[in-house]
Motif scaffolding. Structure first.
Motif, PDB file in Angstrom:
ATOM      1  N   PRO A  86       0.794  -1.239   0.000  1.00 14.26           N
ATOM      2  CA  PRO A  86       0.000   0.000   0.000  1.00 14.26           C
ATOM      3  C   PRO A  86       0.823   1.284   0.000  1.00 14.26           C
ATOM      4  O   PRO A  86       0.445   2.269  -0.625  1.00 14.26           O
ATOM      5  N   ILE A  87       1.958   1.302   0.728  1.00 14.21           N
ATOM      6  CA  ILE A  87       2.853   2.467   0.682  1.00 14.21           C
ATOM      7  C   ILE A  87       4.031   2.112  -0.219  1.00 14.21           C
ATOM      8  O   ILE A  87       4.783   1.169   0.071  1.00 14.21           O
ATOM      9  N   ILE A  88       4.201   2.851  -1.299  1.00 15.63           N
ATOM     10  CA  ILE A  88       5.233   2.534  -2.290  1.00 15.63           C
ATOM     11  C   ILE A  88       6.620   2.897  -1.790  1.00 15.63           C
ATOM     12  O   ILE A  88       7.572   2.119  -1.936  1.00 15.63           O
ATOM     13  N   GLN A  89       6.762   4.079  -1.177  1.00 17.10           N
ATOM     14  CA  GLN A  89       8.100   4.529  -0.779  1.00 17.10           C
ATOM     15  C   GLN A  89       8.030   5.607   0.277  1.00 17.10           C
ATOM     16  O   GLN A  89       7.026   6.306   0.412  1.00 17.10           O
ATOM     17  N   PHE A  90       9.107   5.730   1.034  1.00 20.19           N
ATOM     18  CA  PHE A  90       9.371   6.860   1.908  1.00 20.19           C
ATOM     19  C   PHE A  90      10.792   7.337   1.640  1.00 20.19           C
ATOM     20  O   PHE A  90      11.633   6.577   1.145  1.00 20.19           O
ATOM     21  N   ARG A  91      11.066   8.574   1.988  1.00 22.27           N
ATOM     22  CA  ARG A  91      12.415   9.133   1.833  1.00 22.27           C
ATOM     23  C   ARG A  91      13.148   9.116   3.171  1.00 22.27           C
ATOM     24  O   ARG A  91      12.545   9.101   4.237  1.00 22.27           O
ATOM     25  N   ARG A  92      14.469   9.181   3.072  1.00 24.74           N
ATOM     26  CA  ARG A  92      15.324   9.411   4.229  1.00 24.74           C
ATOM     27  C   ARG A  92      16.432  10.365   3.823  1.00 24.74           C
ATOM     28  O   ARG A  92      16.805  10.436   2.641  1.00 24.74           O
ATOM     29  N   ASN A  93      16.965  11.085   4.791  1.00 23.91           N
ATOM     30  CA  ASN A  93      18.009  12.076   4.562  1.00 23.91           C
ATOM     31  C   ASN A  93      19.287  11.644   5.270  1.00 23.91           C
ATOM     32  O   ASN A  93      19.284  11.407   6.486  1.00 23.91           O
ATOM     33  N   VAL A  94      20.369  11.530   4.521  1.00 23.30           N
ATOM     34  CA  VAL A  94      21.637  11.015   5.047  1.00 23.30           C
ATOM     35  C   VAL A  94      22.308  12.092   5.896  1.00 23.30           C
ATOM     36  O   VAL A  94      22.445  13.243   5.467  1.00 23.30           O
ATOM     37  N   THR A  95      22.735  11.707   7.098  1.00 22.39           N
ATOM     38  CA  THR A  95      23.307  12.680   8.039  1.00 22.39           C
ATOM     39  C   THR A  95      24.832  12.644   8.076  1.00 22.39           C
ATOM     40  O   THR A  95      25.456  13.614   8.510  1.00 22.39           O
ATOM     41  N   ARG A  96      25.443  11.534   7.621  1.00 25.21           N
ATOM     42  CA  ARG A  96      26.900  11.413   7.692  1.00 25.21           C
ATOM     43  C   ARG A  96      27.358  10.358   6.691  1.00 25.21           C
ATOM     44  O   ARG A  96      26.545   9.596   6.182  1.00 25.21           O
ATOM     45  N   PRO A  97      28.667  10.299   6.408  1.00 23.33           N
ATOM     46  CA  PRO A  97      29.152   9.323   5.425  1.00 23.33           C
ATOM     47  C   PRO A  97      28.792   7.886   5.813  1.00 23.33           C
ATOM     48  O   PRO A  97      28.876   7.495   6.977  1.00 23.33           O
ATOM     49  N   HIS A  98      28.383   7.131   4.813  1.00 27.59           N
ATOM     50  CA  HIS A  98      27.990   5.738   5.028  1.00 27.59           C
ATOM     51  C   HIS A  98      28.015   5.023   3.690  1.00 27.59           C
ATOM     52  O   HIS A  98      27.687   5.605   2.660  1.00 27.59           O
ATOM     53  N   VAL A  99      28.409   3.755   3.708  1.00 24.57           N
ATOM     54  CA  VAL A  99      28.399   2.934   2.500  1.00 24.57           C
ATOM     55  C   VAL A  99      27.212   1.988   2.576  1.00 24.57           C
ATOM     56  O   VAL A  99      27.076   1.218   3.526  1.00 24.57           O
ATOM     57  N   LEU A 100      26.350   2.043   1.570  1.00 25.26           N
ATOM     58  CA  LEU A 100      25.149   1.211   1.541  1.00 25.26           C
ATOM     59  C   LEU A 100      25.032   0.559   0.169  1.00 25.26           C
ATOM     60  O   LEU A 100      25.014   1.248  -0.854  1.00 25.26           O
ATOM     61  N   GLY A 101      24.969  -0.763   0.154  1.00 27.40           N
ATOM     62  CA  GLY A 101      24.852  -1.490  -1.111  1.00 27.40           C
ATOM     63  C   GLY A 101      25.990  -1.211  -2.058  1.00 27.40           C
ATOM     64  O   GLY A 101      25.805  -1.231  -3.276  1.00 27.40           O
ATOM     65  N   GLY A 102      27.166  -0.908  -1.521  1.00 26.19           N
ATOM     66  CA  GLY A 102      28.325  -0.607  -2.343  1.00 26.19           C
ATOM     67  C   GLY A 102      28.440   0.843  -2.767  1.00 26.19           C
ATOM     68  O   GLY A 102      29.425   1.220  -3.412  1.00 26.19           O
ATOM     69  N   GLN A 103      27.478   1.667  -2.393  1.00 30.77           N
ATOM     70  CA  GLN A 103      27.482   3.072  -2.776  1.00 30.77           C
ATOM     71  C   GLN A 103      27.914   3.941  -1.592  1.00 30.77           C
ATOM     72  O   GLN A 103      27.343   3.849  -0.499  1.00 30.77           O
ATOM     73  N   ALA A 104      28.910   4.779  -1.805  1.00 32.67           N
ATOM     74  CA  ALA A 104      29.355   5.706  -0.767  1.00 32.67           C
ATOM     75  C   ALA A 104      28.411   6.901  -0.724  1.00 32.67           C
ATOM     76  O   ALA A 104      28.215   7.590  -1.729  1.00 32.67           O
ATOM     77  N   LEU A 105      27.816   7.129   0.438  1.00 28.93           N
ATOM     78  CA  LEU A 105      26.910   8.250   0.642  1.00 28.93           C
ATOM     79  C   LEU A 105      27.561   9.275   1.556  1.00 28.93           C
ATOM     80  O   LEU A 105      28.415   8.927   2.384  1.00 28.93           O
ATOM     81  N   VAL A 106      27.157  10.535   1.427  1.00 31.92           N
ATOM     82  CA  VAL A 106      27.679  11.591   2.296  1.00 31.92           C
ATOM     83  C   VAL A 106      26.511  12.354   2.889  1.00 31.92           C
ATOM     84  O   VAL A 106      25.364  12.263   2.421  1.00 31.92           O
ATOM     85  N   GLY A 107      26.784  13.083   3.962  1.00 32.26           N
ATOM     86  CA  GLY A 107      25.748  13.891   4.582  1.00 32.26           C
ATOM     87  C   GLY A 107      25.117  14.845   3.585  1.00 32.26           C
ATOM     88  O   GLY A 107      25.824  15.488   2.803  1.00 32.26           O
ATOM     89  N   GLY A 108      23.797  14.925   3.602  1.00 30.57           N
ATOM     90  CA  GLY A 108      23.083  15.759   2.656  1.00 30.57           C
ATOM     91  C   GLY A 108      22.483  14.983   1.506  1.00 30.57           C
ATOM     92  O   GLY A 108      21.589  15.490   0.809  1.00 30.57           O
ATOM     93  N   ASP A 109      22.960  13.756   1.266  1.00 34.05           N
ATOM     94  CA  ASP A 109      22.336  12.914   0.246  1.00 34.05           C
ATOM     95  C   ASP A 109      20.945  12.501   0.696  1.00 34.05           C
ATOM     96  O   ASP A 109      20.634  12.484   1.898  1.00 34.05           O
TER      97      ASP A 109
END
Length: 417
Positions: free
Chosen positions: A296-319
């Motif tokens: 029933p709910i397709i998606q929600f968003r989240r906001n990255v607060t600090r560097p993190h690697v998820l699923g092989g992707q490097a994320l940074v704060g603000g992503d």
């Protein structure tokens, strides 16, 4: 060609095409990035990483210190002035205040409280199906699915009967264009209409809150206005934002699951007959598979607060990341033959109520009780009900909404439920 999830046109495609696009994205090495707004001379680029795999959605859900809900889990994020006027919804909060509010609200959703409410929910389901059969209504969402979800929430909150029609109209106006806007007119005019509806709901619950402070009745609103956690209770704005969340999100998601349930059991008569043959044995599995399959709910968003690697992707704060529950619930690495509707599926670790963590849906058990009670009534009557034609779906990147579902009544049969 890679699908473009930031293009509103993508969300108007038939659902099977969107699911095929998610399957394509799951085969990529890591989360794909989509630009929502190109960078210009005076503005920054806006975009998100799409989390389409089950494991990635679960990880992001369970690390709130890295993947924050604030300032908003929907797209677009609520403007600051809207948050100032209407208050922050609990789904958009993190940290101590979210934990405080959740502790207050969770008292109304404990297994013991819901067990006490279950008899009333089953009685309500019986009345709704009685009315359906007596009227021979030909549209299921308005006659059954919407009524069931709405009246259960109103009963829990303690909304008086005479005020429910007014609130129902505001709920419809507040949620009718959630997700993708189709026209310039809807983008310009509908937000104001929706905000006016939210404002009217806020005024309604504020009046109810004042009345319950003076004369508590044991309902959920009485519990919320009388709560005192760590020296703080719910403010009027917090009460209003929770009321709006429960009325819109709680009603809409359960309504859509119920509507999808009828279509799924009609399209898969073997599964329907299996459920009828031994309801108590298969009912819980059927509810979970309905929620997984329809999401029933397709998606929600989240906001990255600090560097993190998820699923092989490097994320940074603000992503920003998009948690695509609709894709995670079809992940081939978790679900065998995920595009098959199978009420005997075991295990079934679907993410229809979220991926765990502090924002896991408080109403998950309540939704299960409602869906199960209604299925029991629908399948136990001699006059069999079936969906006719395809459901009328709304175009949304947020919820898998059923606007209407036509129905027909088959000749009387002997029930085994």
């Amino acid at each position: 060609m890679r699908p473009h999830l930031a293009d509103p046109a993508f969300w108007t495609l038939p659902r099977d095409q969107r699911l095929a696009a998610f399957a394509q994205l799951r085969q990529a090495e890591g989360p794909a990035y989509f630009v929502e707004r190109e960078a210009g001379r005076h503005r920054r680029e806006r975009g998100f990483y799409a989390l389409v795999r089950h494991a990635d959605v679960v990880e992001a859900s369970r690390l709130p210190e890295v993947f924050a809900s604030a300032p908003g889990v929907t797209s677009p994020e609520p403007p600051r002035w809207v948050r100032a006027v209407f208050g922050d919804s609990m789904v958009n909060l993190d940290g101590p205040r979210h934990a405080q509010l959740r502790r207050i609200v969770s008292r109304a959703f404990t297994p013991r409280v819901l067990a006490d409410a279950e008899a009333g929910i089953r009685e309500l389901a019986g009345r709704i199906v009685d009315d359906l059969i007596a009227s021979r209504a030909d549209e299921f969402v308005s006659a059954v699915a919407s009524r069931m979800a709405f009246e259960v929430i109103c009963d829990m909150l303690g909304v008086p009967e005479q005020g429910r029609l007014h609130i129902a109209r505001q709920v419809d106006r507040a949620s009718e264009n959630a997700g993708v806007s189709r026209t310039l007119r809807s983008r310009v005019r509908v937000p104001g209409r929706g905000l006016r509806a939210l404002g009217r709901m806020q005024l309604t619950v504020a009046a109810l809150g004042r009345e319950r402070r003076r004369h508590p009745t044991g309902d959920l609103i009485s519990a919320l206005v009388g709560a005192d956690v760590d020296g703080q209770g719910l403010t009027t704005r917090e009460l209003g934002s929770f009321f709006s969340l429960l009325m819109v999100a709680g009603v809409e998601t359960t309504r859509n699951a119920i509507a999808h349930a009828l279509a799924l059991l009609t399209d898969h008569p073997d599964q329907r007959e299996l459920l009828v043959s031994d309801f108590e044995r298969y009912a819980d599995g059927a509810v979970d598979e309905i929620v997984r399959f329809s999401t029933p709910i397709i998606q929600f968003r989240r906001n990255v607060t600090r560097p993190h690697v998820l699923g092989g992707q490097a994320l940074v704060g603000g992503d920003r990341v998009m948690l695509l529950y609709a894709s995670a619930n079809r992940d081939e690495s978790v679900f065998t033959d995920p595009d098959s509707f199978d009420i005997t599926r075991r295990p079934n670790p679907h993410l229809g109520y979220g991926g765990g963590g502090p924002h896991y849906c408080l109403g998950a058990h309540l939704a299960r009780v409602e869906i199960k009670a209604l299925l029991r009534e629908l399948l136990s009557r001699p006059l069999a009900l079936r969906a006719v034609g395809m459901p009328e779906l709304g175009h949304s990147n947020f919820d898998n909404r059923v606007r209407a579902q036509r129905v027909a009544y088959d000749t009387p049969r002997r029930s085994a439920v």
